[in-house]
Design an enzyme around this catalytic site. Structure first.
Site, PDB file in Angstrom:
ATOM      1  N   SER A   1      13.973 -30.957 -16.346  1.00 48.53           N
ATOM      2  CA  SER A   1      13.692 -29.970 -15.308  1.00 48.53           C
ATOM      3  C   SER A   1      14.635 -30.202 -14.132  1.00 48.53           C
ATOM      4  CB  SER A   1      12.251 -30.128 -14.820  1.00 48.53           C
ATOM      5  OG  SER A   1      12.104 -29.488 -13.567  1.00 48.53           O
TER       6      SER A   1
ATOM      7  N   HIS B   1      15.245 -26.969 -18.303  1.00 44.09           N
ATOM      8  CA  HIS B   1      13.935 -26.419 -17.923  1.00 44.09           C
ATOM      9  C   HIS B   1      14.012 -25.923 -16.478  1.00 44.09           C
ATOM     10  CE1 HIS B   1       9.477 -26.287 -18.228  1.00 44.09           C
ATOM     11  NE2 HIS B   1       9.478 -26.714 -16.977  1.00 44.09           N
TER      12      HIS B   1
ATOM     13  N   ASP C   1      12.061 -24.245 -13.444  1.00 44.18           N
ATOM     14  CA  ASP C   1      10.718 -24.005 -12.916  1.00 44.18           C
ATOM     15  C   ASP C   1      10.750 -22.877 -11.887  1.00 44.18           C
ATOM     16  OD1 ASP C   1       8.980 -26.024 -14.184  1.00 44.18           O
ATOM     17  OD2 ASP C   1      10.391 -27.436 -13.272  1.00 44.18           O
TER      18      ASP C   1
ATOM     19  N   MET D   1       8.837 -20.581  -9.403  1.00 45.69           N
ATOM     20  CA  MET D   1       7.572 -20.614  -8.647  1.00 45.69           C
ATOM     21  C   MET D   1       7.605 -19.551  -7.555  1.00 45.69           C
ATOM     22  SD  MET D   1       7.101 -24.695  -8.126  1.00 45.69           S
ATOM     23  CE  MET D   1       7.353 -25.860  -9.455  1.00 45.69           C
TER      24      MET D   1
ATOM     25  N   HIS E   1      10.177 -21.697 -17.095  1.00 42.87           N
ATOM     26  CA  HIS E   1       8.729 -21.940 -16.969  1.00 42.87           C
ATOM     27  C   HIS E   1       8.264 -21.143 -15.766  1.00 42.87           C
ATOM     28  CE1 HIS E   1       5.383 -25.100 -15.926  1.00 42.87           C
ATOM     29  NE2 HIS E   1       4.884 -23.939 -16.286  1.00 42.87           N
TER      30      HIS E   1
ATOM     31  N   MET F   1       5.871 -20.031 -13.210  1.00 38.70           N
ATOM     32  CA  MET F   1       4.623 -20.310 -12.498  1.00 38.70           C
ATOM     33  C   MET F   1       4.471 -19.227 -11.443  1.00 38.70           C
ATOM     34  SD  MET F   1       5.099 -24.413 -12.402  1.00 38.70           S
ATOM     35  CE  MET F   1       6.842 -24.232 -12.748  1.00 38.70           C
TER      36      MET F   1
ATOM     37  N   MET G   1       0.427 -28.458 -19.726  1.00 43.64           N
ATOM     38  CA  MET G   1       0.791 -29.141 -18.479  1.00 43.64           C
ATOM     39  C   MET G   1       0.070 -30.485 -18.405  1.00 43.64           C
ATOM     40  SD  MET G   1       2.936 -27.229 -16.870  1.00 43.64           S
ATOM     41  CE  MET G   1       3.023 -28.247 -15.394  1.00 43.64           C
TER      42      MET G   1
ATOM     43  N   GLY H   1       7.470 -34.962  -9.702  1.00 46.94           N
ATOM     44  CA  GLY H   1       7.165 -36.313  -9.233  1.00 46.94           C
ATOM     45  C   GLY H   1       5.697 -36.676  -9.179  1.00 46.94           C
TER      46      GLY H   1
ATOM     47  N   ASP I   1       4.723 -31.159 -20.003  1.00 45.59           N
ATOM     48  CA  ASP I   1       5.472 -31.027 -18.758  1.00 45.59           C
ATOM     49  C   ASP I   1       4.655 -31.636 -17.626  1.00 45.59           C
ATOM     50  OD1 ASP I   1       7.019 -30.231 -16.614  1.00 45.59           O
ATOM     51  OD2 ASP I   1       6.590 -28.086 -16.838  1.00 45.59           O
TER      52      ASP I   1
ATOM     53  N   SER J   1      11.748 -35.712 -12.575  1.00 40.42           N
ATOM     54  CA  SER J   1      12.150 -36.847 -11.736  1.00 40.42           C
ATOM     55  C   SER J   1      12.662 -38.016 -12.572  1.00 40.42           C
ATOM     56  CB  SER J   1      10.999 -37.266 -10.826  1.00 40.42           C
ATOM     57  OG  SER J   1       9.814 -37.394 -11.549  1.00 40.42           O
TER      58      SER J   1
END
Ligand code: DX5
Ligand code: ZN
Length: 222
Positions: free
Chosen positions: A8, A31, A33, A35, A64, A66, A135, A143, A173, A196
């Site tokens: 990610s 990946h 993310d 959001m 992904h 969200m 998830m 993190g 994930d 992370s």
């Protein structure tokens, strides 16, 4: 398909994403993310940025989402060049229709479940999905600490897939690291997101190799 590692970029340097992605050349997927500050309390990329990222790398993108209302917004990420698009079942109004639309536009269709969302109600959807994402943290931030309480659900999801004889990939994930990846692989996951763990390493590409080796050792190098 075997073990796949999908770093990610959430913890990468957003001011230099092209260079950051070039540091993970051995990744199976990147990946991404997405959001929207509604479905999760954080804000990242939109389709224009994802399209620019897709042009900057040969590694396929695994988006992904969200976001609220993926029924209306997911196809923009297929059009932006993502090879796989994951929506959250908690946000989708018509997950079967959405998965079929994503597939019919040429991407792999994937559905995500938050840690408290059970997998059993979606058993009959598995043939509609190329990947199921479980998830292992509450979505929103990189993190965070891995949630062991999801491990039984990973096992149950793998058993459902075996029972249905589907080729659906099982992605985890959140909090995936050298310390936790073996637990996930033992439970039946085969696609591993690591944010992370990869980007805090001095050599992200080498960390991908180490994560892959740990998971492959569990499943016998397949
Ligand atoms: C969290 C994101 C994850 C996150 C993983 O909402 O979906 O992809 O970047 O980061 P780590 O591996 O640090 O938990
Ligand atoms: Zn993610």
């Amino acid at each position: 398909m075997g073990i796949q590692i999908t770093p990610s970029i959430l913890n990468a340097d957003f001011a230099d994403l092209g260079a950051e992605v070039a540091r993970i050349g051995s990744a199976d997927w990147v990946h991404v993310d997405v959001m929207d500050n509604h479905f999760v309390p954080n804000l990242t990329f939109g389709p224009a940025m994802v399209e620019a990222l897709a042009r900057s790398t040969d590694v396929p993108l695994d988006a992904h989402l969200m976001i609220d209302d993926p029924d209306r917004n997911a196809l923009a990420y297929v059009e932006a060049g993502c090879g796989s698009v994951t929506f959250h079942v908690e946000a989708a109004k018509a997950p079967v229709r959405l998965a079929r639309e994503i597939r019919s536009h040429g991407a792999r269709a994937s559905m995500a479940l938050k840690p408290a969302t059970p997998v059993e109600p979606y058993e009959d959807l598995l043939p509609e999905l190329d990947m199921l994402l479980l998830m292992t943290v509450e979505p929103g931030f990189g993190g965070q600490k891995f949630l062991d309480l999801v491990l039984p659900k990973i096992r149950r999801a793998r058993a459902l897939m075996d029972r249905h004889g589907v080729e659906t990939w099982l992605q985890v994930d959140g909090g995936v690291s050298l310390e936790t990846i073996e637990r996930c692989a033992e439970a039946g996951a085969d696609v591993f997101v690591a944010g992370s763990a990869v980007y805090s390493a001095d050599d992200p590409d080498r960390m991908i190799g180490e994560l892959r080796a740990r998971a492959e050792a569990v499943v016998g190098g397949s």
